[in-house]
Design a protein around this motif. Structure first.
Motif, PDB file in Angstrom:
ATOM      1  N   ARG A 152      20.197 -73.256  18.264  1.00 13.21           N
ATOM      2  CA  ARG A 152      19.673 -73.520  16.920  1.00 13.21           C
ATOM      3  C   ARG A 152      18.566 -74.561  16.961  1.00 13.21           C
ATOM      4  NH1 ARG A 152      25.225 -72.748  15.547  1.00 13.21           N
ATOM      5  NH2 ARG A 152      25.706 -74.972  15.433  1.00 13.21           N
ATOM      6  N   THR A 153      18.719 -75.589  17.794  1.00  8.62           N
ATOM      7  CA  THR A 153      17.661 -76.600  17.870  1.00  8.62           C
ATOM      8  C   THR A 153      16.391 -76.019  18.469  1.00  8.62           C
ATOM      9  OG1 THR A 153      18.486 -77.428  20.004  1.00  8.62           O
ATOM     10  CG2 THR A 153      19.291 -78.508  18.017  1.00  8.62           C
ATOM     11  N   ARG A 154      16.524 -75.081  19.402  1.00 11.00           N
ATOM     12  CA  ARG A 154      15.320 -74.444  19.962  1.00 11.00           C
ATOM     13  C   ARG A 154      14.597 -73.637  18.900  1.00 11.00           C
ATOM     14  NH1 ARG A 154      18.966 -73.457  24.487  1.00 11.00           N
ATOM     15  NH2 ARG A 154      18.423 -74.850  26.208  1.00 11.00           N
ATOM     16  N   MET A 155      15.356 -72.943  18.057  1.00  7.79           N
ATOM     17  CA  MET A 155      14.722 -72.177  16.985  1.00  7.79           C
ATOM     18  C   MET A 155      14.055 -73.105  15.972  1.00  7.79           C
ATOM     19  SD  MET A 155      17.145 -68.835  16.275  1.00  7.79           S
ATOM     20  CE  MET A 155      18.701 -69.709  16.040  1.00  7.79           C
ATOM     21  N   LEU A 156      14.696 -74.223  15.673  1.00  3.68           N
ATOM     22  CA  LEU A 156      14.094 -75.182  14.751  1.00  3.68           C
ATOM     23  C   LEU A 156      12.800 -75.760  15.325  1.00  3.68           C
ATOM     24  CD1 LEU A 156      17.281 -77.060  13.499  1.00  3.68           C
ATOM     25  CD2 LEU A 156      15.796 -75.580  12.143  1.00  3.68           C
ATOM     26  N   CYS A 157      12.806 -76.034  16.627  1.00  2.00           N
ATOM     27  CA  CYS A 157      11.582 -76.536  17.267  1.00  2.00           C
ATOM     28  C   CYS A 157      10.460 -75.515  17.150  1.00  2.00           C
ATOM     29  CB  CYS A 157      11.857 -76.868  18.738  1.00  2.00           C
ATOM     30  SG  CYS A 157      12.816 -78.372  18.988  1.00  2.00           S
ATOM     31  N   LEU A 161      13.192 -83.638  11.312  1.00  2.00           N
ATOM     32  CA  LEU A 161      13.361 -83.136  12.676  1.00  2.00           C
ATOM     33  C   LEU A 161      12.449 -83.880  13.652  1.00  2.00           C
ATOM     34  CD1 LEU A 161      13.579 -79.284  12.013  1.00  2.00           C
ATOM     35  CD2 LEU A 161      15.456 -80.838  12.597  1.00  2.00           C
ATOM     36  N   GLU A 162      11.218 -84.156  13.219  1.00  2.00           N
ATOM     37  CA  GLU A 162      10.284 -84.898  14.071  1.00  2.00           C
ATOM     38  C   GLU A 162      10.821 -86.292  14.375  1.00  2.00           C
ATOM     39  OE1 GLU A 162       6.147 -85.249  15.772  1.00  2.00           O
ATOM     40  OE2 GLU A 162       7.345 -83.553  15.107  1.00  2.00           O
ATOM     41  N   GLN A 163      11.396 -86.936  13.374  1.00  2.00           N
ATOM     42  CA  GLN A 163      11.922 -88.280  13.567  1.00  2.00           C
ATOM     43  C   GLN A 163      13.193 -88.259  14.414  1.00  2.00           C
ATOM     44  OE1 GLN A 163      12.185 -89.720   9.529  1.00  2.00           O
ATOM     45  NE2 GLN A 163      10.051 -90.394   9.515  1.00  2.00           N
ATOM     46  N   SER A 191       0.551 -79.419  15.653  1.00  2.00           N
ATOM     47  CA  SER A 191       0.925 -79.493  14.247  1.00  2.00           C
ATOM     48  C   SER A 191       2.396 -79.855  14.134  1.00  2.00           C
ATOM     49  CB  SER A 191       0.658 -78.151  13.548  1.00  2.00           C
ATOM     50  OG  SER A 191       1.411 -77.113  14.163  1.00  2.00           O
ATOM     51  N   CYS A 192       2.712 -80.587  13.095  1.00  2.00           N
ATOM     52  CA  CYS A 192       4.088 -80.882  12.725  1.00  2.00           C
ATOM     53  C   CYS A 192       4.282 -80.257  11.353  1.00  2.00           C
ATOM     54  CB  CYS A 192       4.338 -82.398  12.688  1.00  2.00           C
ATOM     55  SG  CYS A 192       5.965 -82.880  12.072  1.00  2.00           S
ATOM     56  N   TYR A 193       4.643 -78.994  11.350  1.00  2.00           N
ATOM     57  CA  TYR A 193       4.780 -78.177  10.144  1.00  2.00           C
ATOM     58  C   TYR A 193       3.427 -78.034   9.453  1.00  2.00           C
ATOM     59  CZ  TYR A 193       6.839 -76.115   5.961  1.00  2.00           C
ATOM     60  OH  TYR A 193       7.153 -75.279   4.931  1.00  2.00           O
ATOM     61  N   ASP A 194       3.071 -78.929   8.518  1.00  3.32           N
ATOM     62  CA  ASP A 194       1.838 -78.755   7.748  1.00  3.32           C
ATOM     63  C   ASP A 194       0.843 -79.888   7.938  1.00  3.32           C
ATOM     64  OD1 ASP A 194       3.191 -80.750   6.452  1.00  3.32           O
ATOM     65  OD2 ASP A 194       3.144 -79.828   4.462  1.00  3.32           O
ATOM     66  N   HIS A 195       1.045 -80.707   8.992  1.00  2.00           N
ATOM     67  CA  HIS A 195       0.095 -81.800   9.238  1.00  2.00           C
ATOM     68  C   HIS A 195      -0.057 -82.017  10.745  1.00  2.00           C
ATOM     69  CE1 HIS A 195       4.115 -83.735   9.005  1.00  2.00           C
ATOM     70  NE2 HIS A 195       3.650 -84.504   9.966  1.00  2.00           N
ATOM     71  N   LEU A 251       7.030 -90.503  11.821  1.00  2.00           N
ATOM     72  CA  LEU A 251       7.149 -91.039  13.173  1.00  2.00           C
ATOM     73  C   LEU A 251       6.912 -89.935  14.189  1.00  2.00           C
ATOM     74  CD1 LEU A 251       7.863 -93.490  14.966  1.00  2.00           C
ATOM     75  CD2 LEU A 251      10.243 -92.706  14.899  1.00  2.00           C
ATOM     76  N   ASP A 252       5.907 -90.132  15.032  1.00  2.00           N
ATOM     77  CA  ASP A 252       5.554 -89.133  16.047  1.00  2.00           C
ATOM     78  C   ASP A 252       6.562 -89.194  17.188  1.00  2.00           C
ATOM     79  OD1 ASP A 252       2.746 -87.512  16.665  1.00  2.00           O
ATOM     80  OD2 ASP A 252       3.929 -87.981  18.451  1.00  2.00           O
ATOM     81  N   TRP A 253       7.147 -88.041  17.541  1.00  2.00           N
ATOM     82  CA  TRP A 253       8.265 -88.061  18.492  1.00  2.00           C
ATOM     83  C   TRP A 253       7.836 -88.276  19.932  1.00  2.00           C
ATOM     84  CZ3 TRP A 253       9.615 -84.518  22.410  1.00  2.00           C
ATOM     85  CH2 TRP A 253       8.883 -83.333  22.465  1.00  2.00           C
ATOM     86  N   THR A 254       6.568 -88.014  20.274  1.00  2.00           N
ATOM     87  CA  THR A 254       6.115 -88.312  21.634  1.00  2.00           C
ATOM     88  C   THR A 254       5.475 -89.689  21.725  1.00  2.00           C
ATOM     89  OG1 THR A 254       3.997 -87.180  21.215  1.00  2.00           O
ATOM     90  CG2 THR A 254       5.750 -85.886  22.240  1.00  2.00           C
ATOM     91  N   GLU A 255       4.812 -90.117  20.660  1.00  2.00           N
ATOM     92  CA  GLU A 255       4.088 -91.389  20.694  1.00  2.00           C
ATOM     93  C   GLU A 255       4.922 -92.557  20.185  1.00  2.00           C
ATOM     94  OE1 GLU A 255       0.895 -91.337  22.148  1.00  2.00           O
ATOM     95  OE2 GLU A 255       1.937 -89.438  22.561  1.00  2.00           O
TER      96      GLU A 255
END
Length: 237
Positions: free
Chosen positions: A18-23, A82-84, A110-114, A169-173
């Protein structure tokens, strides 16, 4: 006062498929059951059961278009959460796999719409440094000025209950980038002006030569773009 049902959300996020599909859905586009099953490495029948649980949790919605049913995130608020969560997720095998998958899209995505990734963080920091944004009670406020029109942003003329710009909050940065309607308008303009190009699939975006010039001319991001290793296509590509 009703108690939030965090247990329902927790159950929805407790399965790796489910988390893979959400990603996959965090890209911001809609996908069929078969496409999401392929992304998660499971059968279409299993994906159907997972998607039903995600819908019941309010994370995903389904829309029928012709003969196909497409699934998407329930809204930008879901993508932001999800990003956070990705930013604080334990470094288990799934997290490492997602980080490995992200290496090609981590620079500009992109993170959904941004926008997200180092480019989005650099833009946010440049807007703050130049006084186009100011921080206020943990959020952002856009300061009126000509820069917004150049970025394709129309500032609201009336107040609204929902913030026009909010931090994400950017999940990689592990630093903030812009979300909300302002962030959506910037991404929309960047794609329409061919500053960024979206591939046929995936969250990764490509910076074009006009995009490099625009980001440098508007925000002075030339040196920062070099540091984040953006490699745009040739003009004739």
């Amino acid at each position: 006062m009703a108690t939030p049902r965090f247990d329902i959300i927790g159950q929805a996020l407790s399965d790796a498929s489910r988390t893979r599909m959400l990603c996959e859905l965090m890209e911001g586009r809609s996908f069929t059951n078969k496409e999401l099953a392929g992304a998660a490495g499971i059968t279409a029948q299993t994906a159907t059961a997972h998607l039903r649980l995600l819908q019941d949790a309010g994370l995903v919605v389904a829309e029928k278009r012709g003969r196909c049913v497409f699934h998407r995130l329930a809204g930008p608020e879901v993508a932001q959460v999800l990003e956070q969560l990705a930013g604080i997720a334990p470094t288990d095998s799934l997290y490492r796999a997602q980080r490995h998958k992200a290496k090609d899209l981590a620079q500009v995505r992109s993170c959904y719409d941004h926008l997200a990734g180092p480019l989005a963080v650099a833009m946010t920091e440049a807007l703050l440094a130049r006084g186009h944004l100011r921080q206020d009670n943990g959020g952002f406020v856009a300061v009126a000025g000509p820069v917004w029109a150049r970025l394709g942003v129309a500032l609201p003329t009336a107040t609204s209950r929902k913030p026009f710009v909010r931090p994400c909050l950017d999940w990689t940065e592990r630093r903030l980038h812009l979300a909300g309607p302002l962030g959506t308008q910037i991404l929309t303009q960047a794609l329409a002006a061919d500053w960024l190009r979206r591939p046929s699939r995936g969250r990764g975006l490509v910076v074009t030569q006009p995009g490099l010039r625009a980001f440098h001319d508007i925000l002075g991001l030339g040196a920062r773009l070099e540091r984040i290793n953006v490699t745009p296509p040739r003009e004739d590509a």
